[in-house]
Design a protein around this motif. Structure first.
Motif, PDB file in Angstrom:
ATOM      1  N   GLY A  88       0.830  -1.199   0.000  1.00 10.04           N
ATOM      2  CA  GLY A  88       0.000   0.000   0.000  1.00 10.04           C
ATOM      3  C   GLY A  88       0.865   1.249   0.000  1.00 10.04           C
ATOM      4  N   TYR A  89       0.491   2.216  -0.812  1.00  7.03           N
ATOM      5  CA  TYR A  89       1.246   3.465  -0.881  1.00  7.03           C
ATOM      6  C   TYR A  89       0.334   4.626  -1.222  1.00  7.03           C
ATOM      7  CZ  TYR A  89       1.185   2.737  -5.983  1.00  7.03           C
ATOM      8  OH  TYR A  89       0.800   2.541  -7.285  1.00  7.03           O
ATOM      9  N   SER A  90       0.790   5.812  -0.872  1.00 14.77           N
ATOM     10  CA  SER A  90       0.100   7.037  -1.265  1.00 14.77           C
ATOM     11  C   SER A  90       1.107   7.865  -2.046  1.00 14.77           C
ATOM     12  CB  SER A  90      -0.422   7.798  -0.048  1.00 14.77           C
ATOM     13  OG  SER A  90       0.627   8.118   0.822  1.00 14.77           O
ATOM     14  N   ARG A  91       0.625   8.878  -2.757  1.00 15.50           N
ATOM     15  CA  ARG A  91       1.528   9.655  -3.596  1.00 15.50           C
ATOM     16  C   ARG A  91       1.135  11.119  -3.633  1.00 15.50           C
ATOM     17  NH1 ARG A  91      -0.194   7.437  -9.537  1.00 15.50           N
ATOM     18  NH2 ARG A  91      -0.288   9.566 -10.230  1.00 15.50           N
ATOM     19  N   GLU A  92       2.130  11.953  -3.855  1.00  8.48           N
ATOM     20  CA  GLU A  92       1.919  13.384  -4.043  1.00  8.48           C
ATOM     21  C   GLU A  92       2.442  13.729  -5.427  1.00  8.48           C
ATOM     22  OE1 GLU A  92       3.131  16.063  -1.001  1.00  8.48           O
ATOM     23  OE2 GLU A  92       2.697  14.619   0.577  1.00  8.48           O
ATOM     24  N   ASP A  93       1.527  14.026  -6.329  1.00  8.35           N
ATOM     25  CA  ASP A  93       1.889  14.258  -7.723  1.00  8.35           C
ATOM     26  C   ASP A  93       2.693  15.532  -7.928  1.00  8.35           C
ATOM     27  OD1 ASP A  93       0.604  11.921  -8.510  1.00  8.35           O
ATOM     28  OD2 ASP A  93      -1.321  12.946  -8.744  1.00  8.35           O
ATOM     29  N   THR A  94       2.439  16.559  -7.135  1.00 11.92           N
ATOM     30  CA  THR A  94       3.092  17.857  -7.364  1.00 11.92           C
ATOM     31  C   THR A  94       4.601  17.792  -7.125  1.00 11.92           C
ATOM     32  OG1 THR A  94       2.573  18.528  -5.115  1.00 11.92           O
ATOM     33  CG2 THR A  94       1.046  19.210  -6.850  1.00 11.92           C
ATOM     34  N   VAL A  95       5.031  16.984  -6.162  1.00 11.20           N
ATOM     35  CA  VAL A  95       6.464  16.882  -5.862  1.00 11.20           C
ATOM     36  C   VAL A  95       7.051  15.530  -6.259  1.00 11.20           C
ATOM     37  CG1 VAL A  95       6.510  18.603  -4.036  1.00 11.20           C
ATOM     38  CG2 VAL A  95       5.922  16.246  -3.481  1.00 11.20           C
ATOM     39  N   ARG A  96       6.265  14.704  -6.970  1.00 13.83           N
ATOM     40  CA  ARG A  96       6.707  13.392  -7.449  1.00 13.83           C
ATOM     41  C   ARG A  96       7.276  12.551  -6.302  1.00 13.83           C
ATOM     42  NH1 ARG A  96       6.836  12.702 -12.851  1.00 13.83           N
ATOM     43  NH2 ARG A  96       8.513  11.203 -12.764  1.00 13.83           N
ATOM     44  N   LEU A  97       6.433  12.318  -5.292  1.00  8.46           N
ATOM     45  CA  LEU A  97       6.842  11.620  -4.083  1.00  8.46           C
ATOM     46  C   LEU A  97       5.872  10.490  -3.791  1.00  8.46           C
ATOM     47  CD1 LEU A  97       8.876  11.784  -1.709  1.00  8.46           C
ATOM     48  CD2 LEU A  97       7.262  13.302  -0.589  1.00  8.46           C
ATOM     49  N   VAL A  98       6.409   9.309  -3.445  1.00  7.82           N
ATOM     50  CA  VAL A  98       5.600   8.139  -3.094  1.00  7.82           C
ATOM     51  C   VAL A  98       5.905   7.769  -1.652  1.00  7.82           C
ATOM     52  CG1 VAL A  98       5.221   5.690  -3.552  1.00  7.82           C
ATOM     53  CG2 VAL A  98       5.539   7.260  -5.451  1.00  7.82           C
ATOM     54  N   TYR A  99       4.856   7.595  -0.837  1.00  4.30           N
ATOM     55  CA  TYR A  99       5.009   7.159   0.548  1.00  4.30           C
ATOM     56  C   TYR A  99       4.566   5.706   0.657  1.00  4.30           C
ATOM     57  CZ  TYR A  99       5.424  12.051   1.932  1.00  4.30           C
ATOM     58  OH  TYR A  99       5.838  13.348   2.071  1.00  4.30           O
ATOM     59  N   LEU A 100       5.478   4.830   1.061  1.00  7.82           N
ATOM     60  CA  LEU A 100       5.142   3.430   1.267  1.00  7.82           C
ATOM     61  C   LEU A 100       4.435   3.319   2.612  1.00  7.82           C
ATOM     62  CD1 LEU A 100       8.504   1.850   0.097  1.00  7.82           C
ATOM     63  CD2 LEU A 100       6.421   2.218  -1.237  1.00  7.82           C
ATOM     64  N   GLU A 101       3.188   2.869   2.582  1.00  6.08           N
ATOM     65  CA  GLU A 101       2.362   2.856   3.797  1.00  6.08           C
ATOM     66  C   GLU A 101       2.369   1.509   4.518  1.00  6.08           C
ATOM     67  OE1 GLU A 101       0.669   5.489   4.929  1.00  6.08           O
ATOM     68  OE2 GLU A 101       0.927   6.834   3.246  1.00  6.08           O
ATOM     69  N   ALA A 102       2.160   0.415   3.771  1.00 10.01           N
ATOM     70  CA  ALA A 102       2.009  -0.883   4.427  1.00 10.01           C
ATOM     71  C   ALA A 102       2.395  -2.011   3.478  1.00 10.01           C
ATOM     72  CB  ALA A 102       0.565  -1.079   4.880  1.00 10.01           C
TER      73      ALA A 102
END
Length: 93
Positions: free
Chosen positions: A66-80
């Motif tokens: 599972g991950y979330s992302r921020e398109d404006t800064v091209r960043l992916v957060y690995l959640e689970a």
């Protein structure tokens, strides 16, 4: 162009506990696939609308990342990370 990848504490704790070398390699490959193309996963709906899930197999078992992302800064957060069983219930906590 790859996206920057960051881990949450939940993901880091789970990743640290992995002991199977094949599962570690498959997880690293999945993270690499997400870094190259964050659209590779499937976007969830409802309560988990901000979450994307990438599915992969390791040792004959289905795992979800599972991950979330921020398109404006091209960043992916690995959640689970975990097997399909109880994956979404644990995320809702």
């Amino acid at each position: 162009m790859t996206w920057e990848v960051r881990q949450t504490r939940r993901f880091a704790r789970t990743y640290k506990k992995l002991t199977n070398a094949q599962l570690i390699a498959d997880t690293d490959a999945a993270v690499g696939a997400i870094a190259d193309d964050p659209d590779a996963g499937e976007r969830k709906k409802g309560d988990l609308a901000q979450l994307w899930v990438y599915k992969f197999r390791s040792n004959g078992q289905l795992y979800l990342l599972g991950y979330s992302r921020e398109d404006t800064v091209r960043l992916v957060y690995l959640e689970a990370l975990g097997p399909h069983e109880n994956f979404y219930r644990e995320l809702k906590r």
